[in-house]
Structure formats: C-alpha cells, structure tokens
Design a protein around this motif. Structure first.
Motif, PDB file in Angstrom:
ATOM      1  N   THR A 102       0.832  -1.217   0.000  1.00  0.00           N
ATOM      2  CA  THR A 102       0.000   0.000   0.000  1.00  0.00           C
ATOM      3  C   THR A 102       0.865   1.267   0.000  1.00  0.00           C
ATOM      4  O   THR A 102       0.428   2.310  -0.463  1.00  0.00           O
ATOM      5  N   GLY A 103       2.097   1.147   0.504  1.00  0.00           N
ATOM      6  CA  GLY A 103       3.002   2.305   0.481  1.00  0.00           C
ATOM      7  C   GLY A 103       3.338   2.759  -0.917  1.00  0.00           C
ATOM      8  O   GLY A 103       3.660   3.934  -1.150  1.00  0.00           O
ATOM      9  N   LEU A 104       3.286   1.821  -1.865  1.00  0.00           N
ATOM     10  CA  LEU A 104       3.591   2.153  -3.262  1.00  0.00           C
ATOM     11  C   LEU A 104       2.345   2.571  -4.050  1.00  0.00           C
ATOM     12  O   LEU A 104       2.461   2.946  -5.221  1.00  0.00           O
ATOM     13  N   ASP A 105       1.187   2.480  -3.398  1.00  0.00           N
ATOM     14  CA  ASP A 105      -0.072   2.807  -4.070  1.00  0.00           C
ATOM     15  C   ASP A 105      -0.310   4.314  -4.037  1.00  0.00           C
ATOM     16  O   ASP A 105      -1.166   4.805  -3.307  1.00  0.00           O
ATOM     17  N   SER A 106       0.486   5.037  -4.810  1.00  0.00           N
ATOM     18  CA  SER A 106       0.394   6.503  -4.818  1.00  0.00           C
ATOM     19  C   SER A 106       0.611   7.018  -6.238  1.00  0.00           C
ATOM     20  O   SER A 106       1.590   6.657  -6.908  1.00  0.00           O
ATOM     21  N   PHE A 107      -0.300   7.873  -6.689  1.00  0.00           N
ATOM     22  CA  PHE A 107      -0.199   8.451  -8.040  1.00  0.00           C
ATOM     23  C   PHE A 107       1.082   9.276  -8.181  1.00  0.00           C
ATOM     24  O   PHE A 107       1.738   9.260  -9.218  1.00  0.00           O
ATOM     25  N   ALA A 108       1.459   9.982  -7.098  1.00  0.00           N
ATOM     26  CA  ALA A 108       2.655  10.840  -7.150  1.00  0.00           C
ATOM     27  C   ALA A 108       3.914  10.036  -7.438  1.00  0.00           C
ATOM     28  O   ALA A 108       4.847  10.528  -8.087  1.00  0.00           O
ATOM     29  N   LEU A 109       3.958   8.767  -6.974  1.00  0.00           N
ATOM     30  CA  LEU A 109       5.149   7.943  -7.168  1.00  0.00           C
ATOM     31  C   LEU A 109       5.377   7.561  -8.635  1.00  0.00           C
ATOM     32  O   LEU A 109       6.478   7.167  -9.003  1.00  0.00           O
ATOM     33  N   LEU A 110       4.343   7.677  -9.462  1.00  0.00           N
ATOM     34  CA  LEU A 110       4.518   7.399 -10.896  1.00  0.00           C
ATOM     35  C   LEU A 110       5.534   8.344 -11.532  1.00  0.00           C
ATOM     36  O   LEU A 110       6.140   8.027 -12.552  1.00  0.00           O
ATOM     37  N   ALA A 111       5.714   9.510 -10.912  1.00  0.00           N
ATOM     38  CA  ALA A 111       6.668  10.481 -11.457  1.00  0.00           C
ATOM     39  C   ALA A 111       8.094   9.945 -11.409  1.00  0.00           C
ATOM     40  O   ALA A 111       8.931  10.297 -12.252  1.00  0.00           O
ATOM     41  N   ILE A 112       8.392   9.087 -10.426  1.00  0.00           N
ATOM     42  CA  ILE A 112       9.771   8.644 -10.223  1.00  0.00           C
ATOM     43  C   ILE A 112      10.291   7.805 -11.396  1.00  0.00           C
ATOM     44  O   ILE A 112      11.352   8.119 -11.949  1.00  0.00           O
ATOM     45  N   PRO A 113       9.587   6.734 -11.836  1.00  0.00           N
ATOM     46  CA  PRO A 113      10.116   5.998 -13.001  1.00  0.00           C
ATOM     47  C   PRO A 113      10.219   6.851 -14.254  1.00  0.00           C
ATOM     48  O   PRO A 113      11.157   6.674 -15.049  1.00  0.00           O
ATOM     49  N   PHE A 114       9.293   7.789 -14.432  1.00  0.00           N
ATOM     50  CA  PHE A 114       9.363   8.661 -15.615  1.00  0.00           C
ATOM     51  C   PHE A 114      10.583   9.588 -15.555  1.00  0.00           C
ATOM     52  O   PHE A 114      11.299   9.763 -16.540  1.00  0.00           O
ATOM     53  N   PHE A 115      10.831  10.180 -14.380  1.00  0.00           N
ATOM     54  CA  PHE A 115      12.003  11.060 -14.252  1.00  0.00           C
ATOM     55  C   PHE A 115      13.307  10.262 -14.367  1.00  0.00           C
ATOM     56  O   PHE A 115      14.301  10.751 -14.899  1.00  0.00           O
ATOM     57  N   ILE A 116      13.308   9.021 -13.856  1.00  0.00           N
ATOM     58  CA  ILE A 116      14.491   8.164 -14.005  1.00  0.00           C
ATOM     59  C   ILE A 116      14.746   7.884 -15.482  1.00  0.00           C
ATOM     60  O   ILE A 116      15.886   7.964 -15.962  1.00  0.00           O
ATOM     61  N   LEU A 117      13.672   7.582 -16.227  1.00  0.00           N
ATOM     62  CA  LEU A 117      13.811   7.312 -17.664  1.00  0.00           C
ATOM     63  C   LEU A 117      14.273   8.552 -18.413  1.00  0.00           C
ATOM     64  O   LEU A 117      15.167   8.479 -19.274  1.00  0.00           O
ATOM     65  N   SER A 118      13.703   9.711 -18.071  1.00  0.00           N
ATOM     66  CA  SER A 118      14.132  10.942 -18.762  1.00  0.00           C
ATOM     67  C   SER A 118      15.594  11.240 -18.451  1.00  0.00           C
ATOM     68  O   SER A 118      16.344  11.706 -19.309  1.00  0.00           O
ATOM     69  N   GLY A 119      16.030  10.929 -17.219  1.00  0.00           N
ATOM     70  CA  GLY A 119      17.434  11.111 -16.857  1.00  0.00           C
ATOM     71  C   GLY A 119      18.349  10.219 -17.665  1.00  0.00           C
ATOM     72  O   GLY A 119      19.416  10.645 -18.131  1.00  0.00           O
ATOM     73  N   GLN A 120      17.938   8.964 -17.879  1.00  0.00           N
ATOM     74  CA  GLN A 120      18.726   8.036 -18.704  1.00  0.00           C
ATOM     75  C   GLN A 120      18.803   8.511 -20.147  1.00  0.00           C
ATOM     76  O   GLN A 120      19.862   8.448 -20.785  1.00  0.00           O
ATOM     77  N   LEU A 121      17.671   8.992 -20.655  1.00  0.00           N
ATOM     78  CA  LEU A 121      17.646   9.497 -22.035  1.00  0.00           C
ATOM     79  C   LEU A 121      18.568  10.708 -22.188  1.00  0.00           C
ATOM     80  O   LEU A 121      19.261  10.860 -23.199  1.00  0.00           O
ATOM     81  N   MET A 122      18.595  11.573 -21.178  1.00  0.00           N
ATOM     82  CA  MET A 122      19.477  12.743 -21.224  1.00  0.00           C
ATOM     83  C   MET A 122      20.942  12.343 -21.151  1.00  0.00           C
ATOM     84  O   MET A 122      21.793  12.916 -21.827  1.00  0.00           O
ATOM     85  N   ASN A 123      21.218  11.378 -20.300  1.00  0.00           N
ATOM     86  CA  ASN A 123      22.600  10.931 -20.124  1.00  0.00           C
ATOM     87  C   ASN A 123      23.164  10.372 -21.420  1.00  0.00           C
ATOM     88  O   ASN A 123      24.351  10.528 -21.718  1.00  0.00           O
ATOM     89  N   LYS A 124      22.294   9.712 -22.199  1.00  0.00           N
ATOM     90  CA  LYS A 124      22.746   9.114 -23.464  1.00  0.00           C
ATOM     91  C   LYS A 124      22.571  10.079 -24.639  1.00  0.00           C
ATOM     92  O   LYS A 124      23.084   9.825 -25.729  1.00  0.00           O
ATOM     93  N   GLY A 125      21.833  11.167 -24.419  1.00  0.00           N
ATOM     94  CA  GLY A 125      21.414  12.005 -25.552  1.00  0.00           C
ATOM     95  C   GLY A 125      22.296  13.187 -25.881  1.00  0.00           C
ATOM     96  O   GLY A 125      21.872  14.087 -26.604  1.00  0.00           O
ATOM     97  N   GLY A 126      23.522  13.242 -25.356  1.00  0.00           N
ATOM     98  CA  GLY A 126      24.440  14.322 -25.710  1.00  0.00           C
ATOM     99  C   GLY A 126      24.170  15.641 -25.023  1.00  0.00           C
ATOM    100  O   GLY A 126      24.769  16.660 -25.383  1.00  0.00           O
ATOM    101  N   ILE A 127      23.299  15.632 -24.025  1.00  0.00           N
ATOM    102  CA  ILE A 127      22.953  16.883 -23.345  1.00  0.00           C
ATOM    103  C   ILE A 127      24.126  17.398 -22.520  1.00  0.00           C
ATOM    104  O   ILE A 127      24.401  18.596 -22.481  1.00  0.00           O
ATOM    105  N   ALA A 128      24.835  16.475 -21.840  1.00  0.00           N
ATOM    106  CA  ALA A 128      25.953  16.885 -20.982  1.00  0.00           C
ATOM    107  C   ALA A 128      27.013  17.652 -21.771  1.00  0.00           C
ATOM    108  O   ALA A 128      27.538  18.669 -21.306  1.00  0.00           O
ATOM    109  N   HIS A 129      27.330  17.191 -22.984  1.00  0.00           N
ATOM    110  CA  HIS A 129      28.342  17.862 -23.810  1.00  0.00           C
ATOM    111  C   HIS A 129      27.947  19.305 -24.106  1.00  0.00           C
ATOM    112  O   HIS A 129      28.780  20.218 -24.040  1.00  0.00           O
TER     113      HIS A 129
END
Length: 431
Positions: A54-81
């Motif tokens: 039940t601790g994971l049953d939260s709509f707000a927590l859905l943001a975490i996997p999405f932000f993790i994925l966007s972070g991975q995409l940025m890391n591979k996407g040449g943004i740092a350069h």
C-alpha cells in the motif's frame, strides 16, 4: 514512554546493515521484529507485507520511473556535452575554470536529469580527463565533481522532493520544487568560490576567454536542453499539469531531443529502458520497505515519543534544528537518501511543525542535509561513482573533499536559519 520498540528497531536495523544485508531487507526485517514486540508473528508478517504494497499505491510515485527514464535518455542524448560547452564559455577563462564548469554543468545536468549519479558519471567522464590534462589534481577534480553532482537533488525536478512530499502527507510538490532553487544555487556558488581560490593557490592553468559570438552559439546549442526545466517546472507551477504528468512530458521531450541531436538511435532504446527499469525497481523496493517502517514506527508511537523527548531538551528553535541537522548528517553517512527521507520525515516533521517551521522549508533542509551523506563513506553512492570515473581511491579524495564538505555544511546552516532562502519563491507564487 516504552523504549523497547525503539531499541528493537534501531538495534536490529544497525545489526543487519553491519553484516552486509541489503538496505531494503534490513529495513523490512527490522520493521517485522519491531511489530513482534506488540503482536504475534502471522499478523506482523501480514501487516508489514501489506504496508509495503500500500506504500507504493500513490499516483505521485509514478513520477519517479518517468524522471528516471528521462534522466537516462538525457545521459545518453548528448545533453551533458552541450551544457559543458555553454558553461565553458561563461567561466572557462577564470582561475579554476574547469572546476567552475564542472559545478555549473553538474547543477544544470543534475537539475535536468534529476539524478546525482548520472550527473557525476557524465561530468566526471567528460571533464575529468580534460582537467587532468590541464594540470589539475585528479583528486581535486573528483572531489568537485562528487559534491557538485548532489545539487541536482535540491534543484528541481527532484525525485527526492517527490518522496518527501509523500512522506510528509502531501506537502505541495510545486512549492518544494520552487523552494529548492535558491538553496541549490547558493550551495553551488559556495563550491565555486572555494574552487576558484583553491585553483588560484595551486596556480592551475587559465583557459581561453570566449567571444560573445561563441557564448551565444553555445547557449543556443544548449537551449533545447535548458527549455526542459522551463517546460516541466513552469507547467507544474502554472497548474498546466501535475508533477506526474510533467515527468511523462519530460520523457517525451528528451526522447525527441535525443533523436534530434542524433545521439540516440532506435536500437539504443531497449538498453535505456532496461537500465531505467532496474533503477526504478531498486528505488521502489526501498520506498515500499521504508513506508512499512514508517507505519510500524507510527503504530508503536515512536515519532510521538521522540517529539516529546526532543522538546523536553529544549523548546528553542535554533537548538532543536541544530540537533536534527546533526542527527541527519549522521544518518546520511550510513543510509541512502530515499529510505532516510521516508523514515525520518514522520519522526522529525511533527517536532519542527510544533516549533512553527514550514514543512516546505524543512523538506529543503532535510534534502540538502542528506545530499551531503551521498559524498561520504561507507554508503555514499555518488562518492563511489565519482571515484570510479576518476580512476582514483576514496583515501586520496578525502583530503580535497573535506573543505567542500565544510562549505556545504555552511550553506546548510544558512538555509536552516534563514527561511526566506527556501520560502521566498513559493510565497511569491502563492504556493
């Protein structure tokens, strides 16, 4: 006051950690043993398991996997350069220019990617060899990279601030995001000042001054990446979408950006998705276990007992905040950030709210405090990433790290005792 549940919880948790049990399992077993103080085995097992789910049953927590994925995409996407190139045109010609670039780049990368480890990995691998070639000490470069990479956890969008919102019972994520800007930037400026004087003392080589044309060129090259911050934070503050919806927008935007920059190809996506899923699984297991411990502590009245104990020491706001900061600094040395926020927010939040401290302000204090723990052994994940990327050892990095730690602690004290640093922007937007 019954001290047995507190003793069982603390002793069992520390014991299992000390024998090398993974953090999530240590938290879960300690929670179960604490429940056994009050109720039989079968209801205890059922309750702890149920609370993890039940601790994971939260709509707000859905943001975490999405932000993790966007972070991975940025890391591979040449943004740092592109962010590093832009930062180079701004401060590259100053003493310690490459170190200053590292701090600015890490602040931007960490804020956009929302991951301290992604920032440490990207900045270290790109700037580390360049700093060494220009005569910088490898250990100094690693120390600057390690400390500055944690700033993205305070500067939004930040997964840890979302976790704090959940643990605090629904403090506004938009308010927390806005509250993190000034403390995060202020800490970054302090790190830059120290790096500047350190480099001047060591007489590190100066970079070339950039022309206005080059500044404008690199700015426009980095602009699509920087726009993500405006889209995500602006959308949340304006009420266009929630933090969860903003995280999904961030994934779509970074995916498109990766293809536009031609740094991500279709064949790269399965690996990116797998890495994001693995990171998400670890984070969610920690959250589930920590939520069960929070519930067990509440059931055993541990937060109320600790509140009474702390307030019996003093009712002076300055003293209590100092004690809490010292405790959190100690906790950060031994515990990862996500479980620490979930476990200690229900303990300390009632104390500070009784003293009239805004929960948003306390959230920034807590996250900034625990960020320091990510740079310290034996559990500091960012420390290990930074040292690994720099190809050096923790023992060698400790010496240049200590002054940077002290600067971060000074910034923490300013943020703690000057509430306006955190609260000015949320109040400006009536959040």
């Amino acid at each position: 006051m019954d001290y047995l549940p507190i003793f069982v919880l603390v002793f069992s948790f520390v014991f299992f950690l000390s024998i090398g049990t993974p953090v999530a399992w240590s938290i879960s077993i300690a929670s179960l043993l604490t429940m056994l103080v009050s109720i039989p085995l079968l209801p205890s097992v059922t309750t702890v398991s149920q609370r993890m789910g039940t601790g994971l049953d939260s709509f707000a927590l859905l943001a975490i996997p999405f932000f993790i994925l966007s972070g991975q995409l940025m890391n591979k996407g040449g943004i740092a350069h592109r962010l590093i190139a832009f930062a180079k045109t701004l401060v590259g010609a100053l003493p310690g220019g490459l170190a200053l670039i590292n701090v600015i780049g890490a602040m931007l990368m960490g804020a956009i990617a929302g991951s301290a480890m992604a920032s440490a990995s990207a900045m270290g691998s790109i700037l580390g060899p360049e700093m060494e070639k220009e005569g910088y000490s490898k250990e100094f470069g690693a120390a600057v990279n390690i400390t500055s990479s944690t700033l993205g956890l305070v500067i939004p969008p930040s997964n840890v601030l979302i976790v704090y919102s959940l643990a605090s019972g629904g403090v506004s994520i938009a308010a927390l995001f806005l509250a993190g800007y000034i403390p995060g930037i202020l800490t970054g400026l302090f790190l830059m000042v120290l790096a500047y004087f350190w480099a001047k003392k060591k007489k590190y080589k100066l970079g070339e001054k950039s022309s206005l044309k080059n500044v404008v060129k690199t700015f426009f090259a980095a602009l699509p990446s920087l726009l993500l911050l405006i889209i995500v934070i602006g959308g949340i503050v304006a009420g266009v979408f929630t933090a969860t919806e903003a995280s999904a927008v961030a994934v779509l935007y970074t995916l498109i950006l990766g293809f536009v920059y031609k740094e991500i190809r279709t064949r790269d996506l399965p690996k990116i998705l797998l890495e994001s899923s693995m990171t998400t699984a670890v984070v969610m297991l920690l959250i589930g276990a920590s939520m069960s411990m929070s519930w067990v502590m509440s059931y055993e009245n541990i937060p109320q007992d600790i509140t009474t104990s702390l307030l019996s020491i003093s009712d002076n706001k300055i003293i209590i905040l100092l004690i809490i900061n010292l405790l959190l600094l100690f906790v950060g040395i031994f515990m990862d950030m996500t479980p620490a926020v979930l476990i200690f927010t229900p303990i300390f939040l009632p104390v500070v709210t009784k003293l009239g401290i805004d929960p948003v302000h306390f959230g920034i204090i807590m996250v900034l405090n625990l960020s320091i723990g990510l740079c310290t052994p034996p559990v500091g994940s960012v420390l290990f990433v930074g040292v690994g990327v720099a190809k050096t050892t923790i023992q060698k990095v400790i010496k240049p790290l200590i002054p940077l730690f002290l600067v971060m602690i000074f910034a923490l004290l300013l943020v703690t005792y000057i509430p306006a640093l955190s609260m000015w922007l949320p109040q400006l937007f009536n959040l």
